[in-house]
Design a protein around this motif. Structure first.
Motif, PDB file in Angstrom:
ATOM      1  N   LEU A  16       2.167 -18.273  -3.979  1.00  0.00           N
ATOM      2  CA  LEU A  16       1.881 -17.509  -5.189  1.00  0.00           C
ATOM      3  C   LEU A  16       3.187 -17.241  -5.926  1.00  0.00           C
ATOM      4  O   LEU A  16       4.205 -16.964  -5.306  1.00  0.00           O
ATOM      5  CB  LEU A  16       1.223 -16.171  -4.848  1.00  0.00           C
ATOM      6  CG  LEU A  16      -0.181 -16.218  -4.276  1.00  0.00           C
ATOM      7  CD1 LEU A  16      -0.687 -14.796  -4.050  1.00  0.00           C
ATOM      8  CD2 LEU A  16      -1.127 -16.961  -5.191  1.00  0.00           C
ATOM      9  N   TYR A  70       2.235 -13.213  -9.745  1.00  0.00           N
ATOM     10  CA  TYR A  70       0.974 -12.857  -9.080  1.00  0.00           C
ATOM     11  C   TYR A  70       1.202 -11.880  -7.932  1.00  0.00           C
ATOM     12  O   TYR A  70       0.414 -10.964  -7.720  1.00  0.00           O
ATOM     13  CB  TYR A  70       0.248 -14.106  -8.572  1.00  0.00           C
ATOM     14  CG  TYR A  70      -0.531 -14.804  -9.653  1.00  0.00           C
ATOM     15  CD1 TYR A  70      -1.665 -14.231 -10.210  1.00  0.00           C
ATOM     16  CD2 TYR A  70      -0.133 -16.046 -10.123  1.00  0.00           C
ATOM     17  CE1 TYR A  70      -2.380 -14.864 -11.206  1.00  0.00           C
ATOM     18  CE2 TYR A  70      -0.843 -16.696 -11.129  1.00  0.00           C
ATOM     19  CZ  TYR A  70      -1.965 -16.093 -11.661  1.00  0.00           C
ATOM     20  OH  TYR A  70      -2.664 -16.725 -12.647  1.00  0.00           O
ATOM     21  N   TYR A  91      -0.718  -8.372  -8.376  1.00  0.00           N
ATOM     22  CA  TYR A  91      -1.766  -8.004  -7.413  1.00  0.00           C
ATOM     23  C   TYR A  91      -1.227  -7.172  -6.253  1.00  0.00           C
ATOM     24  O   TYR A  91      -1.949  -6.894  -5.300  1.00  0.00           O
ATOM     25  CB  TYR A  91      -2.474  -9.254  -6.886  1.00  0.00           C
ATOM     26  CG  TYR A  91      -3.297  -9.936  -7.945  1.00  0.00           C
ATOM     27  CD1 TYR A  91      -4.486  -9.382  -8.403  1.00  0.00           C
ATOM     28  CD2 TYR A  91      -2.867 -11.137  -8.508  1.00  0.00           C
ATOM     29  CE1 TYR A  91      -5.238  -9.996  -9.389  1.00  0.00           C
ATOM     30  CE2 TYR A  91      -3.622 -11.765  -9.493  1.00  0.00           C
ATOM     31  CZ  TYR A  91      -4.799 -11.190  -9.922  1.00  0.00           C
ATOM     32  OH  TYR A  91      -5.541 -11.807 -10.898  1.00  0.00           O
TER      33      TYR A  91
END
Length: 97
Positions: free
Chosen positions: A12, A16, A20
């Motif tokens: 990732l 991201y 997140y």
């Protein structure tokens, strides 16, 4: 054959991870239903953080970590799911690729 955990994953981006609130690790995209990882409850969407205390953030790192292991060896992995980290002992399977 080559040893495998029976998972596939992707790295990732830092965007991201930050967006997140995920730790650095390998985002699991597939768990082989015949693998010990599947039998121990590891799921798509989990994060693989380390194997035997070696940080993992890419499939290349995972493959190199398992390179000198044998099918049937046991490794300790750290999995991240929903804000929790879990230690899981996994037996390496044989890559059928």
């Amino acid at each position: 054959g080559r040893p495998t955990l029976g998972i596939e994953g992707e790295t990732l981006s830092s965007f991201y991870q930050h967006y997140y609130r995920l730790p650095a690790g390998l985002y699991i995209t597939h768990v082989d239903p015949g693998s010990d990882a599947y039998n121990k409850g590891i799921e798509d969407g989990d994060m693989l953080l380390s194997v035997d205390n070696q940080r993992i953030s890419s499939m290349e790192q995972l493959r190199s970590t398992l390179f000198d292991r044998e099918v049937g060896d046991t490794v300790e992995v750290i999995i991240y799911r929903a804000g929790q980290q879990y230690r899981v002992e996994l037996t390496l399977g044989e890559h059928k690729g």
